[in-house]
Scaffold this active site. Structure first.
Site, mmCIF file in Angstrom:
data_model
loop_
_atom_site.group_PDB
_atom_site.id
_atom_site.type_symbol
_atom_site.label_atom_id
_atom_site.label_comp_id
_atom_site.label_asym_id
_atom_site.label_seq_id
_atom_site.Cartn_x
_atom_site.Cartn_y
_atom_site.Cartn_z
ATOM 1 C CG ASP A 324 7.266 -3.225 -2.076
ATOM 2 O OD1 ASP A 324 6.719 -3.603 -2.354
ATOM 3 O OD2 ASP A 324 8.191 -3.336 -1.648
ATOM 4 N N GLY A 367 -0.731 -6.703 -7.132
ATOM 5 C CA GLY A 367 -1.802 -7.082 -7.850
ATOM 6 C C GLY A 367 -3.120 -6.828 -6.805
ATOM 7 C CG ASP A 388 9.254 -10.102 -4.360
ATOM 8 O OD1 ASP A 388 7.753 -9.502 -4.737
ATOM 9 O OD2 ASP A 388 9.711 -10.374 -3.208
HETATM 10 C C1 GLA Z 1 9.028 -6.528 -2.340
HETATM 11 C C2 GLA Z 1 9.421 -6.205 -3.297
HETATM 12 C C3 GLA Z 1 10.217 -6.641 -3.937
HETATM 13 C C4 GLA Z 1 12.317 -5.944 -3.628
HETATM 14 C C5 GLA Z 1 11.606 -6.132 -1.903
HETATM 15 C C6 GLA Z 1 12.605 -5.499 -0.813
HETATM 16 O O1 GLA Z 1 9.197 -7.885 -1.696
HETATM 17 O O2 GLA Z 1 7.360 -7.006 -4.379
HETATM 18 O O3 GLA Z 1 10.632 -6.608 -5.412
HETATM 19 O O4 GLA Z 1 11.129 -4.388 -4.259
HETATM 20 O O5 GLA Z 1 10.039 -5.556 -1.089
HETATM 21 O O6 GLA Z 1 12.660 -5.094 0.457
#
Ligand code: GLA
Length: 565
Positions: A324, A367, A388
Site C-alpha cells: 500500500d 489507481g 477506499d
Molecule cells: C489504505 C488502504 C486500505 C487499508 C488501509 C490500512 O487506506 O487503501 O485498504 O489497507 O490503508 O491502513
C-alpha cells in the site's frame, strides 16, 4: 460659563477614558508578551468526542524562535508539521496530510488558553472521486465509528466526517504499536531500480478470493481473530465456494531490531505458527506492508527493507502481500511508482526462489499513474483502482460503476481491484449488497469479503456463497465485464464467459423499482431464442425470442446467464 464648564467636564471625561483604554492596552500587551515567552514545545494530547468516539489526537510540537515544527498524529497516521508560528496567545501551523497519494497542506490555527491548546485538527480529505463527506483519508476509522454508518445508505446518506475544535493538554499518548515519527527531510534515499519487466509468477489465473481484515476490524486485529476467521471460512462453506486467502491488513507490525528485522507486534505472537494453522485448513495467509517508511495506519513500512521483508514473509509461509503506497508519497512522485513496486515484485520472486513459497502480489496505490497499464510488468496479480470503499450504497456504486472503463486490462493473472467487499458490515440493504456482489463479479474483481465471518447471518451467507454469481467472477476466460446499455436509472452490463454464454446484470441505480429490458442484438449470441437463467433466484426462466424484460428493485439487480450456444 456654562458652556465652558461642559467643555471642561468633557475633556476630563475624555482623559479618564483615554487613560482607562491605555491601561487596558498596556495590560493586554503585558499578558501577550508573557504568553509569547511561554514555550508550547512538547507532546499535547486531545481526546475528541464526536464522530469517532474516543479518538486521540497527538500534537508533538517543537518551538524555536517562535517557529513551530513537529507532527500531528491521528489514529490513522502521523503527518509532519511543515511550517508554523506562535504569536502571543495564538498559533498556527501547516500539516502536510497524505490522502490516497496526494500530499495536501492544511492550516490549523489555535489559541493558548491557560495550560491548554484549543484548536481544530487538520483532517485528510475524502477519497478521490467520492466527494466531500464520503470518506476519510487512507487508514480511516472503523465503519462502526463513522458518522452515518449503519444508518442506511441512500444517496447523500452519511454525514461529513470531521472533527471540530478540541482541547489539547500536555501528556503521554496511549501506547500503541505504531512506529515512531519519521523525519522525512533527513530520510536516507532508497535507490529505485531501472524499469525492467518482472516475469509473471503464474498465480491468480482467476481473481483471488478470500477475506481481508481491514473493512471490519481496521487495526484492531490479532492472531485469535484471524484463526477464528479461518475456522469460519471452512465451517461456513466459504472455503468450498472458493474463498482461500485470509489476509491480515494493516496493524500486525511491531518494530525492527538492530539488524532491521521486523517483528510482528504482540497481537501476533508467532506468524509462522499462524501461517501453519491457516495452511492446515487448506487456506492461504496474506499480509500487508507499504513501499514507504510507514503504512497508512502509521505502522512500520518496508522502505529500505524490501528484500529483507520479502524473504521474511516467505519464510513465515505468507502467500499474499498487499503493498500500500501510503507514506511513499512523502518520498517519491507518482512517476516513481512503477520502479518502487517493481522493487518489491522482484524481491517477492527472489524470495519464492529461496523458499519455494509463491506469493500473490497485490498493489494498492488507489489507481494512480495508470497502474492498469504497468501492473503486470512489476509482477502484480492485482491492483487497486480506487480510493477506499465505504459500507454505503453511494460509495460502492460510485466505485463499481466507474470500473467499466478498465475492463480491457483484466485477465488471467492480473486483475483490477475495486477494493474489498463490504457485504455483511451492516451499512447496506440486502438488495444493495446483491448489487455489490454482482457488480464485482461482472468486473472480474477479487472477491475479498470484509466482514466478520464468525457471525454470518443466513442472508449474508446466501449472498457471499452464491456459487452461480461466483462462477461468473471466476470464469476461466477472465474477461472484465462492461456496461452495454444505460437508460435512466437502469444500467446493463455484460460479461462474456468461456462457455460462450454471456452474463448479463441489470442494475437499478434509482430508489424506486424500474423496468429493465435487454435485447439479444447487443450480445453477439450465436443462437436464436437463448435460454435464460436467473442467478439470484437460481431458476431457469425459459427461452426468449429477442429480449428479456423484468422489474428490478430499487438499488437492486437482476443477474442472468444467457446461453450462447
Ligand atoms: C489504505 C488502504 C486500505 C487499508 C488501509 C490500512 O487506506 O487503501 O485498504 O489497507 O490503508 O491502513
Amino acid at each position: 460659563m456654562l458652556l465652558e464648564g461642559i467643555v471642561r467636564i468633557r475633556a476630563v471625561v475624555s482623559l479618564v477614558v483615554v487613560g482607562v483604554v491605555c491601561a487596558v492596552l498596556y495590560a493586554g500587551r503585558g499578558a501577550a508578551s508573557q504568553v509569547a515567552q511561554a514555550d508550547i514545545s512538547g507532546t499535547w494530547v486531545a481526546k475528541a468526542q464526536g464522530p469517532m468516539g474516543a479518538m486521540e489526537i497527538v500534537f508533538k510540537l517543537m518551538v524555536k524562535d517562535g517557529k513551530i515544527t513537529g507532527s500531528q498524529g491521528l489514529p490513522f497516521g502521523e503527518s509532519p508539521i511543515v511550517d508554523g508560528a506562535v504569536t502571543g496567545d495564538t498559533f498556527h501551523f501547516t500539516v502536510a496530510l497524505e490522502s490516497f497519494g496526494d500530499i495536501r497542506n492544511k492550516e490549523v490555527t489555535g489559541k493558548i488558553v491557560g495550560d491548554t491548546l484549543v484548536l481544530t485538527p487538520a483532517m485528510p480529505g475524502p477519497p478521490p472521486g467520492m466527494g466531500a463527506g464520503l470518506g476519510t483519508g487512507p487508514g480511516g476509522p472503523p465503519p462502526g465509528d463513522e458518522p452515518g454508518a449503519g444508518a442506511g445508505s441512500g444517496p447523500g446518506g452519511g454525514r461529513r466526517f470531521q472533527i471540530g475544535e478540541v482541547t489539547a493538554r500536555r501528556g503521554t499518548p496511549t501506547p500503541s504499536y505504531r512506529a515512531p515519527s519519521v523525519d522525512y527531510a533527513s530520510l536516507p534515499k532508497v535507490e529505485l531500480p531501472a524499469l525492467k519487466d518482472v516475469p509473471s509468477n503464474g498465480l491468480a489465473k482467476t481473481p483471488p478470493m478470500g477475506w481481508n481484515s481491514w473493512n471490519k476490524f481496521r487495526t484492531h486485529i490479532d492472531d485469535k481473530t484471524v484463526r477464528g476467521i479461518a475456522d469460519a471460512m471452512v465451517s461456513s462453506g466459504m472455503k468450498d465456494a472458493g474463498y482461500k486467502y485470509v489476509i491480515i491488513d494493516d496493524g500486525w507490525q511491531g518494530s525492527r531490531d538492530a539488524n532491521g528485522v521486523l517483528a510482528p507486534n504482540p497481537n501476533f505472537p508467532d506468524m509462522k505458527a499462524l501461517a501453519a494453522y491457516v495452511h492446515a485448513k487448506g487456506l492461504y495467509l496474506g499480509t500487508y506492508s507499504s513501499p514507504g517508511p510507514r503504512t497508512c495506519g502509521g505502522f512500520e513500512g518496508s522502505y529500505g527493507h524490501e528484500e529483507q521483508d520479502a524473504q521474511m514473509y516467505a519464510s513465515w509461509g505468507v502467500d499474499y502481500l498487499k503493498y500500500d503506497w501510503c507514506s511513499a508519497s512523502r518520498v517519491w512522485k507518482d512517476g516513481d511508482m512503477q520502479a518502487a513496486y517493481q522493487k518489491m515484485g522482484a524481491a517477492l520472486q527472489a524470495a519464492t526462489k529461496t523458499t519455494g513459497r509463491p506469493i500473490v502480489y497485490a498493489l494498492c496505490q488507489y489507481g494512480r499513474a495508470k497502474v492498469e497499464t504497468w501492473g503486470p510488468q512489476v509482477g502484480a496479480n492485482l491492483w487497486r483502482t480506487t480510493g477506499d470503499i465505504r459500507d454505503r450504497y453511494d460509495s460502492m456504486a460510485k466505485i463499481g460503476f466507474a470500473q467499466t472503463e478498465l475492463a480491457a486490462y483484466a485477465g488471467p493473472g492480473h486483475w483490477n481491484d475495486p477494493d474489498m467487499l463490504e457485504i455483511g458490515n451492516g451499512g447496506m440493504t440486502p438488495d444493495e449488497y446483491r448489487t455489490h456482489f454482482s457488480l464485482w463479479a461482472m468486473i472480474a474483481a477479487p472477491l475479498l469479503s470484509g466482514n466478520d465471518l464468525r457471525s454470518l447471518t443466513p442472508e449474508i451467507r446466501e449472498i457471499l456463497l452464491n456459487k452461480e454469481v461466483i462462477a461468473v467472477d471466476q470464469d476461466s476466460l477472465g474477461k472484465g465485464g462492461s456496461k452495454m446499455a444505460e437508460d435512466g436509472d437502469i444500467v446493463i452490463w455484460k460479461k462474456p464467459l468461456a462457455s460462450g454464454d454471456v452474463a448479463v446484470a441489470m442494475f437499478n441505480r434509482g430508489t424506486v423499482a424500474a423496468k429493465a429490458t435487454v435485447g439479444w442484438n447487443l450480445l453477439n449470441l450465436k443462437r436464436k431464442a437463448p435460454a435464460v437463467r436467473d442467478l439470484w433466484a437460481h431458476s431457469d426462466l425459459g427461452r426468449f425470442e429477442d429480449l428479456y424484460s423484468t422489474t428490478v428493485p430499487p438499488h437492486g439487480v437482476v443477474m442472468l446467464r444467457v446461453s450462447g450456444k
